[in-house]
Write a protein that holds these residues in place. Structure first.
Motif, PDB file in Angstrom:
ATOM      1  N   ILE A  83      41.504  54.501  35.109  1.00  0.00           N
ATOM      2  CA  ILE A  83      41.235  53.309  34.740  1.00  0.00           C
ATOM      3  C   ILE A  83      41.074  52.164  35.992  1.00  0.00           C
ATOM      4  CG2 ILE A  83      42.579  51.118  33.102  1.00  0.00           C
ATOM      5  CD1 ILE A  83      43.907  53.222  31.741  1.00  0.00           C
ATOM      6  N   ASN A  84      39.999  51.690  36.025  1.00  0.00           N
ATOM      7  CA  ASN A  84      39.802  50.811  37.121  1.00  0.00           C
ATOM      8  C   ASN A  84      40.260  49.202  36.846  1.00  0.00           C
ATOM      9  OD1 ASN A  84      38.276  52.542  39.124  1.00  0.00           O
ATOM     10  ND2 ASN A  84      37.003  52.932  37.657  1.00  0.00           N
ATOM     11  N   ASN A  85      41.275  48.965  37.265  1.00  0.00           N
ATOM     12  CA  ASN A  85      41.839  47.715  36.621  1.00  0.00           C
ATOM     13  C   ASN A  85      42.149  46.927  37.755  1.00  0.00           C
ATOM     14  OD1 ASN A  85      43.720  45.870  34.834  1.00  0.00           O
ATOM     15  ND2 ASN A  85      45.114  46.488  36.377  1.00  0.00           N
ATOM     16  N   ALA A  86      42.220  47.267  38.927  1.00  0.00           N
ATOM     17  CA  ALA A  86      42.549  46.474  40.117  1.00  0.00           C
ATOM     18  C   ALA A  86      41.227  45.327  40.213  1.00  0.00           C
ATOM     19  CB  ALA A  86      42.681  47.059  41.458  1.00  0.00           C
ATOM     20  N   GLY A  87      41.886  44.056  40.647  1.00  0.00           N
ATOM     21  CA  GLY A  87      40.879  42.873  40.391  1.00  0.00           C
ATOM     22  C   GLY A  87      41.156  42.193  41.240  1.00  0.00           C
ATOM     23  N   HIS A  88      40.258  40.928  41.974  1.00  0.00           N
ATOM     24  CA  HIS A  88      40.599  40.175  42.941  1.00  0.00           C
ATOM     25  C   HIS A  88      39.849  38.840  42.528  1.00  0.00           C
ATOM     26  CE1 HIS A  88      42.124  38.057  46.346  1.00  0.00           C
ATOM     27  NE2 HIS A  88      40.883  37.806  47.325  1.00  0.00           N
ATOM     28  N   ALA A  89      40.262  37.670  42.131  1.00  0.00           N
ATOM     29  CA  ALA A  89      39.945  36.219  41.810  1.00  0.00           C
ATOM     30  C   ALA A  89      40.200  35.196  42.720  1.00  0.00           C
ATOM     31  CB  ALA A  89      40.161  36.028  40.408  1.00  0.00           C
ATOM     32  N   LEU A  90      39.329  34.351  43.099  1.00  0.00           N
ATOM     33  CA  LEU A  90      39.500  33.054  43.696  1.00  0.00           C
ATOM     34  C   LEU A  90      38.749  31.988  43.105  1.00  0.00           C
ATOM     35  CD1 LEU A  90      38.626  34.796  47.126  1.00  0.00           C
ATOM     36  CD2 LEU A  90      40.928  34.061  46.424  1.00  0.00           C
ATOM     37  N   LEU A  91      39.717  30.728  42.953  1.00  0.00           N
ATOM     38  CA  LEU A  91      39.214  29.606  42.381  1.00  0.00           C
ATOM     39  C   LEU A  91      38.708  28.575  43.786  1.00  0.00           C
ATOM     40  CD1 LEU A  91      39.050  27.864  39.889  1.00  0.00           C
ATOM     41  CD2 LEU A  91      41.148  27.236  40.370  1.00  0.00           C
ATOM     42  N   SER A 139      36.738  44.828  32.825  1.00  0.00           N
ATOM     43  CA  SER A 139      35.659  43.575  33.153  1.00  0.00           C
ATOM     44  C   SER A 139      36.302  42.330  32.563  1.00  0.00           C
ATOM     45  CB  SER A 139      34.238  43.839  32.633  1.00  0.00           C
ATOM     46  OG  SER A 139      34.225  43.901  31.139  1.00  0.00           O
ATOM     47  N   SER A 140      35.536  41.579  31.782  1.00  0.00           N
ATOM     48  CA  SER A 140      36.269  40.493  31.280  1.00  0.00           C
ATOM     49  C   SER A 140      35.287  39.648  30.356  1.00  0.00           C
ATOM     50  CB  SER A 140      36.437  39.509  32.404  1.00  0.00           C
ATOM     51  OG  SER A 140      36.707  38.059  32.152  1.00  0.00           O
ATOM     52  N   ILE A 141      35.837  38.741  29.774  1.00  0.00           N
ATOM     53  CA  ILE A 141      34.989  38.026  28.706  1.00  0.00           C
ATOM     54  C   ILE A 141      33.607  37.339  29.650  1.00  0.00           C
ATOM     55  CG2 ILE A 141      36.381  35.910  28.975  1.00  0.00           C
ATOM     56  CD1 ILE A 141      35.661  35.450  26.199  1.00  0.00           C
ATOM     57  N   VAL A 142      33.950  37.075  31.054  1.00  0.00           N
ATOM     58  CA  VAL A 142      32.968  36.327  31.833  1.00  0.00           C
ATOM     59  C   VAL A 142      31.990  37.258  32.203  1.00  0.00           C
ATOM     60  CG1 VAL A 142      34.776  34.706  32.675  1.00  0.00           C
ATOM     61  CG2 VAL A 142      34.476  36.895  33.905  1.00  0.00           C
ATOM     62  N   ALA A 143      32.103  38.356  31.787  1.00  0.00           N
ATOM     63  CA  ALA A 143      30.674  39.469  32.153  1.00  0.00           C
ATOM     64  C   ALA A 143      29.517  38.991  31.144  1.00  0.00           C
ATOM     65  CB  ALA A 143      31.203  40.978  31.654  1.00  0.00           C
ATOM     66  N   PHE A 144      30.023  38.244  30.018  1.00  0.00           N
ATOM     67  CA  PHE A 144      28.857  37.954  29.320  1.00  0.00           C
ATOM     68  C   PHE A 144      28.610  36.273  29.602  1.00  0.00           C
ATOM     69  CE2 PHE A 144      31.080  40.908  26.476  1.00  0.00           C
ATOM     70  CZ  PHE A 144      29.927  41.993  26.761  1.00  0.00           C
ATOM     71  N   VAL A 145      29.855  35.531  29.719  1.00  0.00           N
ATOM     72  CA  VAL A 145      29.721  34.124  29.890  1.00  0.00           C
ATOM     73  C   VAL A 145      30.419  33.611  31.005  1.00  0.00           C
ATOM     74  CG1 VAL A 145      30.131  31.890  28.741  1.00  0.00           C
ATOM     75  CG2 VAL A 145      29.266  33.771  27.448  1.00  0.00           C
ATOM     76  N   PRO A 146      29.906  32.934  32.196  1.00  0.00           N
ATOM     77  CA  PRO A 146      30.855  32.843  33.225  1.00  0.00           C
ATOM     78  C   PRO A 146      31.800  31.340  32.892  1.00  0.00           C
ATOM     79  CG  PRO A 146      28.606  31.837  33.727  1.00  0.00           C
ATOM     80  CD  PRO A 146      28.486  32.747  32.497  1.00  0.00           C
ATOM     81  N   GLY A 147      32.655  31.418  33.718  1.00  0.00           N
ATOM     82  CA  GLY A 147      33.805  30.338  33.673  1.00  0.00           C
ATOM     83  C   GLY A 147      33.914  29.612  34.864  1.00  0.00           C
ATOM     84  N   ALA A 148      35.160  29.241  35.181  1.00  0.00           N
ATOM     85  CA  ALA A 148      35.489  28.443  36.438  1.00  0.00           C
ATOM     86  C   ALA A 148      35.453  29.376  37.587  1.00  0.00           C
ATOM     87  CB  ALA A 148      36.878  27.751  36.445  1.00  0.00           C
ATOM     88  N   LEU A 149      35.717  30.465  37.483  1.00  0.00           N
ATOM     89  CA  LEU A 149      35.717  31.402  38.561  1.00  0.00           C
ATOM     90  C   LEU A 149      34.324  32.038  38.918  1.00  0.00           C
ATOM     91  CD1 LEU A 149      38.965  33.134  37.833  1.00  0.00           C
ATOM     92  CD2 LEU A 149      38.657  31.273  39.341  1.00  0.00           C
ATOM     93  N   ALA A 150      33.256  31.394  39.732  1.00  0.00           N
ATOM     94  CA  ALA A 150      31.946  31.895  39.875  1.00  0.00           C
ATOM     95  C   ALA A 150      31.940  33.114  40.550  1.00  0.00           C
ATOM     96  CB  ALA A 150      31.156  30.911  40.736  1.00  0.00           C
ATOM     97  N   GLY A 151      32.471  33.531  41.659  1.00  0.00           N
ATOM     98  CA  GLY A 151      32.495  34.859  42.263  1.00  0.00           C
ATOM     99  C   GLY A 151      32.927  35.968  41.398  1.00  0.00           C
ATOM    100  N   TYR A 152      34.155  35.753  40.995  1.00  0.00           N
ATOM    101  CA  TYR A 152      34.773  36.605  39.769  1.00  0.00           C
ATOM    102  C   TYR A 152      33.729  36.937  38.831  1.00  0.00           C
ATOM    103  CZ  TYR A 152      38.319  38.537  36.742  1.00  0.00           C
ATOM    104  OH  TYR A 152      38.859  39.291  35.964  1.00  0.00           O
TER     105      TYR A 152
END
Length: 255
Positions: A83-91, A139-152
């Motif tokens: 399960i590849n769950n590790a992630g990194h997000a920056l605002l 992944s995330s819902i943003v895989a379909f529709v981007p939100g505030a975290l552009a790079g993520y």
């Protein structure tokens, strides 16, 4: 896919969704190994999960990954779920020339996308030896529709595309199943900067995953991810507006 008596690796398993997955999967009589970058958090997780093996490892660092893979091949030859769950997000503001958008996006893309490819590639031989095996990319819902975290958002869109390609390729050459877990906004420390307190619980995500795993539902769209996905299929523009309106409301509520 069976949901008991598996040997499961969860990267980023010391907190949030990863920790709840570990809790639920151990309760279902699976052998679970969790990794994380923070040794203190791993120790805290170990207290909550007495039957779980913890390994300090950073998926973004090649040396850490090589050590992890060697340990898995030696000590857990029956590993059959990753399960590849590790992630990194920056605002950050992608329009601000001083924000170092390139460097931050490169960091996110490396952790959330390229590191997944590297770990999967190194573990495919052991997975192919098992009678039943699976790879799960979170992944995330943003895989379909981007939100505030552009790079993520971009990194998760890349991960979604890769997951589809991997699923098709492995279906032709092996019995390895490839799942994608797509949470919406989740109430975790990870998502707090973007209003995570208004999201669903990490436990709800874990429960949805186990239920879908048992049914071989390969794209697991949890909570309002399904609604956004259906809206995206009919009107990408409307989905983009709905996604970011919800984000703005969440941020206003927490300000």
């Amino acid at each position: 896919m069976k949901t008991t008596k598996n040997t499961i690796l969860i990267t980023g398993g010391s907190a949030g969704i990863g920790l709840e997955l570990a809790k639920l999967l151990t309760q279902n009589h699976n052998k679970v190994i969790i990794t994380g970058r923070n040794q203190e958090r791993l120790q805290q997780a170990a207290i909550q999960l007495p039957n779980v093996t913890t390994i300090a490892s950073d998926v973004s660092k090649e040396a850490d990954v090589n050590n992890l893979v060697n340990t898995l091949y030696t000590d857990f030859p029956d590993l059959n779920i990753v399960i590849n769950n590790a992630g990194h997000a920056l605002l950050y503001d992608i329009t601000n020339p001083t924000a170092n958008a390139f460097g931050k996006a490169a960091d996110e893309m490396h952790t959330n996308y390229l590191s997944v490819i590297r770990l999967n590639e190194k573990l495919l031989p052991i997975l192919k030896n098992q009678p039943e095996a699976a790879i799960v990319n979170v992944s995330s819902i943003v895989a379909f529709v981007p939100g505030a975290l552009a790079g993520y958002s971009a990194s998760k869109a890349a991960l979604h595309s890769y997951t589809q390609s991997l699923r098709m390729a492995l279906a032709e050459t092996s019995a390895i199943k490839v799942f994608e877990l797509m949470p919406p906004l989740v109430d975790t420390e990870f998502s707090r900067p973007i209003g995570g307190q208004n999201g669903i619980s990490a436990r709800a995500v874990a429960e949805a995953f186990v239920n879908a795993l048992e049914k071989n539902e390969y794209e697991i769209r949890v909570g309002n991810t399904e609604q956004i996905y259906q809206l995206f299929r009919s009107s990408p523009e409307a989905a983009l507006q709905a996604m970011n309106k919800s984000r703005e409301q969440a941020q206003t509520h927490n300000s």
